[in-house]
Design an enzyme around this catalytic site. Structure first.
Site, PDB file in Angstrom:
ATOM      1  N   ASP A 119       0.855  -1.186   0.000  1.00  0.00           N
ATOM      2  CA  ASP A 119       0.000   0.000   0.000  1.00  0.00           C
ATOM      3  C   ASP A 119       0.893   1.239   0.000  1.00  0.00           C
ATOM      4  O   ASP A 119       1.677   1.450   0.930  1.00  0.00           O
ATOM      5  CB  ASP A 119      -0.888  -0.018   1.253  1.00  0.00           C
ATOM      6  CG  ASP A 119      -1.990   1.022   1.201  1.00  0.00           C
ATOM      7  OD1 ASP A 119      -2.189   1.635   0.139  1.00  0.00           O
ATOM      8  OD2 ASP A 119      -2.659   1.231   2.241  1.00  0.00           O
ATOM      9  N   ASP A 141      -2.760   2.572  -6.112  1.00  0.00           N
ATOM     10  CA  ASP A 141      -1.749   2.617  -5.049  1.00  0.00           C
ATOM     11  C   ASP A 141      -1.723   1.380  -4.170  1.00  0.00           C
ATOM     12  O   ASP A 141      -1.087   1.386  -3.109  1.00  0.00           O
ATOM     13  CB  ASP A 141      -1.988   3.849  -4.175  1.00  0.00           C
ATOM     14  CG  ASP A 141      -3.334   3.814  -3.470  1.00  0.00           C
ATOM     15  OD1 ASP A 141      -4.234   3.073  -3.922  1.00  0.00           O
ATOM     16  OD2 ASP A 141      -3.496   4.528  -2.471  1.00  0.00           O
ATOM     17  N   GLU A 142      -2.363   0.299  -4.592  1.00  0.00           N
ATOM     18  CA  GLU A 142      -2.510  -0.834  -3.677  1.00  0.00           C
ATOM     19  C   GLU A 142      -2.599  -2.134  -4.464  1.00  0.00           C
ATOM     20  O   GLU A 142      -3.235  -2.195  -5.517  1.00  0.00           O
ATOM     21  CB  GLU A 142      -3.783  -0.632  -2.850  1.00  0.00           C
ATOM     22  CG  GLU A 142      -4.071  -1.663  -1.809  1.00  0.00           C
ATOM     23  CD  GLU A 142      -5.371  -1.374  -1.078  1.00  0.00           C
ATOM     24  OE1 GLU A 142      -5.750  -2.200  -0.233  1.00  0.00           O
ATOM     25  OE2 GLU A 142      -6.019  -0.329  -1.360  1.00  0.00           O
TER      26      GLU A 142
END
Length: 198
Positions: free
Chosen positions: A20, A115-116
């Site tokens: 993350d 983003d993850e």
């Protein structure tokens, strides 16, 4: 890639990494503009135009500012807050670079957002025996190639890996071992029960 704790014979052999990025959009803006570094910043719409916070820097979070909050509320909590319009083309380009790093270690990558992502590294491309080692390598590569930090969680399934990544942000690494899985899940359920009862 989804596993349940009841699958004892299978689950104990899985190695899942959850990566993350730390305050991704806001961190990109602080990276690209030195004037923003160390200052409370949000990526999102202006408080004068009924905007919403898409991402908040850690400096802004100290004032209680968080994503999905109306910009006018964020500004009330932090009058010196810097508002920056999102640059999704830039974020997507960086995300593509980060996913290329993931692919160096595993073909089993599940992106959740820009983003993850989850990686199954049980059988990984570099034959590294420990998922925590892979997580460290990924974090290092991300920083070296993008100048951004990420937090990683490692465990036997996606649920626990995500729980682990949420325990030590920013720029952290947490491992929930197989023998800790049941007790960790029990504590999580207990917290949820207490919340529901309040």
């Amino acid at each position: 890639m989804e596993l349940t704790l009841g699958q004892e014979s299978v689950a104990r052999t899985r190695k899942i990494v959850h990566v993350d990025m730390d305050a991704f959009y806001a961190s990109v803006e602080q990276r690209d503009n030195p004037n923003y570094r160390g200052k409370p910043l949000v990526v999102g719409g202006s408080p004068n135009q009924r905007g919403v916070v898409a991402a908040a820097s850690y400096e802004a979070r100290k004032f209680g500012v968080h994503s999905a909050m109306p910009s006018v509320t964020a500004f009330a909590k932090c009058p010196g807050l810097i508002f920056v319009r999102p640059r999704f083309d830039v974020y997507r380009e960086i995300s593509t670079s980060i996913h290329a790093i993931f692919k160096r270690y595993s073909d089993l990558v599940e992106g959740v957002a820009l983003d993850e992502a989850y990686l199954d590294v049980t059988e990984n491309r570099q034959n590294i025996p420990y998922a925590s080692t892979i997580a460290r390598h990924i974090k290092t590569a991300i920083f070296q190639e993008t100048q951004l930090t990420a937090t990683a969680g490692v465990s036997i399934n996606k649920f626990l890996a995500k729980m682990a990544s949420g325990q030590n942000k920013p720029n952290g690494l947490t491992v929930i071992l197989p023998e800790q899985a049941m007790s960790t899940t029990s504590r999580k359920r207990l917290r949820l029960c207490r919340t529901a009862a309040d």
